[in-house]
Design an enzyme around this catalytic site. Structure first.
Site, PDB file in Angstrom:
ATOM      1  N   HIS A   1       0.695  -1.253  -0.208  1.00  0.00           N
ATOM      2  CA  HIS A   1      -0.071  -0.005  -0.016  1.00  0.00           C
ATOM      3  C   HIS A   1       0.939   1.252  -0.216  1.00  0.00           C
ATOM      4  CE1 HIS A   1      -2.387  -2.988   2.303  1.00  0.00           C
ATOM      5  NE2 HIS A   1      -3.493  -2.516   1.781  1.00  0.00           N
TER       6      HIS A   1
ATOM      7  N   ASP B   1       2.264   2.008   3.220  1.00  0.00           N
ATOM      8  CA  ASP B   1       3.194   1.112   3.905  1.00  0.00           C
ATOM      9  C   ASP B   1       4.683   1.508   3.475  1.00  0.00           C
ATOM     10  OD1 ASP B   1       1.013  -0.504   4.319  1.00  0.00           O
ATOM     11  OD2 ASP B   1       1.375  -1.700   2.412  1.00  0.00           O
TER      12      ASP B   1
ATOM     13  N   GLU C   1     -10.482  -7.199  -4.823  1.00  0.00           N
ATOM     14  CA  GLU C   1     -10.328  -8.164  -3.691  1.00  0.00           C
ATOM     15  C   GLU C   1     -11.469  -8.302  -2.843  1.00  0.00           C
ATOM     16  OE1 GLU C   1      -6.653  -7.943  -1.511  1.00  0.00           O
ATOM     17  OE2 GLU C   1      -7.517  -8.982   0.143  1.00  0.00           O
TER      18      GLU C   1
ATOM     19  N   HIS D   1     -10.815 -14.478   3.283  1.00  0.00           N
ATOM     20  CA  HIS D   1     -12.270 -13.748   2.843  1.00  0.00           C
ATOM     21  C   HIS D   1     -13.249 -14.561   2.305  1.00  0.00           C
ATOM     22  CE1 HIS D   1      -9.528  -9.949   2.236  1.00  0.00           C
ATOM     23  NE2 HIS D   1      -9.489 -10.360   3.598  1.00  0.00           N
TER      24      HIS D   1
ATOM     25  N   ASP E   1     -10.864 -12.023  10.438  1.00  0.00           N
ATOM     26  CA  ASP E   1      -9.817 -12.056   9.586  1.00  0.00           C
ATOM     27  C   ASP E   1      -8.587 -12.405  10.322  1.00  0.00           C
ATOM     28  OD1 ASP E   1      -8.674 -12.176   6.706  1.00  0.00           O
ATOM     29  OD2 ASP E   1      -8.893  -9.882   6.596  1.00  0.00           O
TER      30      ASP E   1
ATOM     31  N   ASP F   1      -5.742 -14.020   9.177  1.00  0.00           N
ATOM     32  CA  ASP F   1      -4.763 -13.954   8.312  1.00  0.00           C
ATOM     33  C   ASP F   1      -3.629 -14.781   8.760  1.00  0.00           C
ATOM     34  OD1 ASP F   1      -6.084 -12.128   6.652  1.00  0.00           O
ATOM     35  OD2 ASP F   1      -5.185 -10.186   7.496  1.00  0.00           O
TER      36      ASP F   1
END
Ligand code: XLS
Ligand code: NI
Ligand code: NI
Length: 443
Positions: free
Chosen positions: A107, A110, A239, A278, A314, A316
């Site tokens: 991103h 980031d 996404e 997701h 989520d 991850d």
């Protein structure tokens, strides 16, 4: 790929990770990921196109709603934003090259801390850090799989970015979007991602859903037109995610996104980036999401991770479920792989995994999981009766009246006539257990 270091080495205890095979006891070696090994006609590395992600691996420090993260990163020590950004990038490229990751993803925010920069100031910061990223990419050969804009963390986007009810806020988001597209193009990014962020609603009572979705389509068209005009030839990926952070995310799942892309004339340029966790949040399997994408010709890329069976957010986590991933790789291989994308590790080590080496272990496990599943899926497709058994279930469509039906040559009257003559049709088992046993046999 050779290791690329900056002024200092951030992970001195770990060297470059090599393939050693399943008999190796070295935790810092691949047991299954043998980059050059040919599977289904091409090297594993070309099927999987692994990418490291900037946000979980170099930005997130394990914070949760109950407190700040315990993970400590030396690259955060410099006092100024530019110093931190270059230190972080040195660490990131050291990691990518030690891991043999051919790609990375980011991103905009980031790469360098946004702080309270104006659009112009943030653009200057991005110019600075993308110059440095270009040097790092050239020195290492690591490429940008995709870039994206973080249009959800800053409180100004609390009501969304491309679906914000307030035009000036949407325009502010548009300014940031333009910068992120510029950064992606400058770094030869192969794709550009839109994850919904806060594009959705918390309450339908205060929401004009139709207006927000029409605006969102308009915004995506603008982004595409701008990028194309500036030479970008890759795909845009949406996404899907059903919830989090909003109660209802507009990109709920792949089927929803496919309908949206078709309705608004975006289907030629936009594909999906499917994230495992997701899919399961949407009460689907990862395999299901891939299949929907493949059947609609929008299977673009994968965000690899996994959820937790005992909760419903989520998490991850790094992928380690061979059975789940093998079922996904069956779809992946039958679809001929991904269109433009790769396998990006949108995964984070657990909050309590505080050793610097733990991010290596997470990625090694994830890469081995995908590699092993790819091999197993290829064997199932080429050596077992899996495809034949599935085809058998549909054999009545291959000829005669069944074939005529699929070609639209029968009327309901004719169908009814056949149905009356058939009487009570034969009972045919679905044989699910047999299919499941085949998967386990080849694992
Ligand atoms: C969050 C998303 C995000 C995207 C990139 O749930 O997965 O990390 O991949 O914005
Ligand atoms: Ni993701
Ligand atoms: Ni996620």
């Amino acid at each position: 790929m050779s290791v690329v270091l900056g002024d200092k080495e951030y992970f001195p205890s770990v060297g470059q990770i090599q393939f050693e095979g399943r008999d190796s006891d070295n935790p810092f070696a691949f047991k299954w990921y043998d980059a050059e090994r040919i599977v289904a006609g091409k090297p594993m590395k070309d099927w999987l196109r692994f990418a490291g992600c900037y946000w979980h691996t170099f930005c997130g420090q394990g914070h949760d709603p109950f407190g700040p993260g315990p993970q400590r990163f030396e690259w955060n020590n410099p006092k100024d934003a530019k110093g931190r950004a270059t230190a972080k990038m040195d660490a990131a490229f050291e990691f990518f090259t030690k891991m043999n990751l051919p790609y990375y993803c980011f991103h905009d925010t980031d790469l360098i801390d946004e702080e309270d920069s104006s659009v112009t100031e943030f653009g200057q910061k991005l110019d600075f850090i993308t110059d440095y990223a270009k040097e790092k990419q050239d020195a290492s050969g690591v490429k940008l799989l995709w870039g994206t804009a973080n249009l959800f963390s800053n409180p100004r986007y609390m009501n969304g970015a491309g679906t914000n009810p307030h035009f000036p806020t949407l325009a502010r988001a548009g300014a940031q979007l333009k910068l992120a597209i510029d950064a992606t193009i400058k770094l030869n990014g192969e794709n550009y991602v839109f994850w919904g962020g806060r594009e959705g609603y918390i309450s339908l009572l205060n929401t004009n859903m139709k207006q927000e979705l029409d605006n969102f389509a308009q915004w995506l068209h603008m982004a595409k037109d701008y990028a194309r005009k500036n030479g970008f030839e890759g795909y845009f990926f949406i996404e899907p995610k059903p919830m989090e952070p909003t109660k209802h995310q507009y990109d709920f799942d792949t089927a929803t996104v496919s309908g949206f892309l078709n309705k608004y004339g975006l289907a030629d340029d936009f594909k999906v980036n499917i994230e495992v966790n997701h899919a399961t949040l949407a009460s689907h399997t990862f395999q299901h999401e891939l299949q929907v994408a493949a059947d609609n010709n929008i299977l673009g890329s994968i965000d690899a991770n996994r959820g937790d069976y005992q909760n419903s957010w989520d998490t991850d986590q790094f992928p380690n479920n061979i059975n789940e991933t093998t079922e996904a790789m069956l779809v992946f291989l039958e679809a001929g792989g991904l269109q433009g994308g790769g396998v990006n590790f949108d995964a984070k080590t657990r909050r309590e995994s505080t050793d610097m080496e733990d991010i290596f272990l997470g990625h090694i496990g994830g890469m081995d999981t995908f590699a092993r599943s790819l091999i197993v899926a290829d064997e199932i497709l080429t050596k077992s009766k899996y495809k034949e058994l599935r085809a058998q279930r549909y054999s009545t469509w291959e000829e005669g009246k069944g074939k005529e039906f699929t070609e639209g040559k029968l009327t309901l009257e004719e169908l009814a006539e056949i149905g009356t003559a058939v009487g009570e049709p034969e009972q045919i088992s679905g044989k699910q257990e047999l299919f499941e046993n085949i998967i386990n046999q080849y694992i």
